[in-house]
Write a protein that holds these residues in place. Structure first.
Motif, PDB file in Angstrom:
ATOM      1  N   ASN A 116       0.993  -1.064  -0.086  1.00  0.00           N
ATOM      2  CA  ASN A 116       0.034  -0.127   0.041  1.00  0.00           C
ATOM      3  C   ASN A 116       0.931   1.404  -0.030  1.00  0.00           C
ATOM      4  O   ASN A 116       0.520   2.419  -0.836  1.00  0.00           O
ATOM      5  N   GLU A 128       3.719   5.661  -5.609  1.00  0.00           N
ATOM      6  CA  GLU A 128       3.448   5.690  -6.907  1.00  0.00           C
ATOM      7  C   GLU A 128       2.550   6.643  -7.404  1.00  0.00           C
ATOM      8  O   GLU A 128       2.616   7.521  -8.552  1.00  0.00           O
ATOM      9  N   SER A 129       1.421   6.652  -6.894  1.00  0.00           N
ATOM     10  CA  SER A 129       0.306   7.409  -7.216  1.00  0.00           C
ATOM     11  C   SER A 129       0.623   9.059  -6.889  1.00  0.00           C
ATOM     12  O   SER A 129       0.137   9.832  -7.600  1.00  0.00           O
ATOM     13  N   GLU A 163       2.203   1.658  -3.566  1.00  0.00           N
ATOM     14  CA  GLU A 163       1.168   2.253  -4.370  1.00  0.00           C
ATOM     15  C   GLU A 163       0.856   3.584  -4.227  1.00  0.00           C
ATOM     16  O   GLU A 163       0.670   4.300  -5.146  1.00  0.00           O
TER      17      GLU A 163
END
Length: 137
Positions: free
Chosen positions: A92, A98-99, A95
């Protein structure tokens, strides 16, 4: 000199001289670093230690005493850990980072577009004002 400047030159000048773009780029670099740090959590940790000491058995200082039992204790240690299960925290975090990078890229693109869009009316305003000054003379 301003009358000889083309719209393309004005846009290039605005793009390279606008300080807000540097700030947005720096923010994107920081978000890129956050992504690298989030991914590094999956690699695990490795730690090492070493100690060295000197002592005499007779309690005397170095070079004194008749019956000495000198020893040089050495201690070395290595330890490590690799995450096997973390409840999805590392995935998480990776991610989310990366977002954040993708959002930072879009922020940079938006800022670049806004700078270029603002350069066009500013250029035309300068040309208009130069023309008005010429008419007034």
């Amino acid at each position: 000199a301003a009358a000889q400047t083309t719209l393309a030159d004005a846009m290039v000048s605005a793009y390279y001289s606008f300080p807000g773009l540097s700030a947005v780029r720096a923010g994107l670099r920081a978000r890129n670093d956050d992504e690298v740090q989030a991914r590094s959590g999956r690699l695990g940790e490795l730690a090492g230690s070493a100690t060295y000491g000197f002592r005499t058995a007779d309690g005397g200082s170095f070079g004194t005493g008749t019956s000495r039992d000198d020893s040089d204790p050495v201690s070395l240690g290595v330890g490590g850990s690799i995450p096997i299960y973390d409840g999805g925290q590392l995935a998480n975090a990776s991610e989310a980072a990366e977002s954040g990078v993708l959002a930072g890229r879009q922020d940079l693109i938006s800022t670049e577009q806004q700078v270029l869009l603002d350069a066009v009316p500013a250029f035309e305003d300068v040309r208009r004002d130069i023309g008005l000054v010429g008419v007034a003379r």
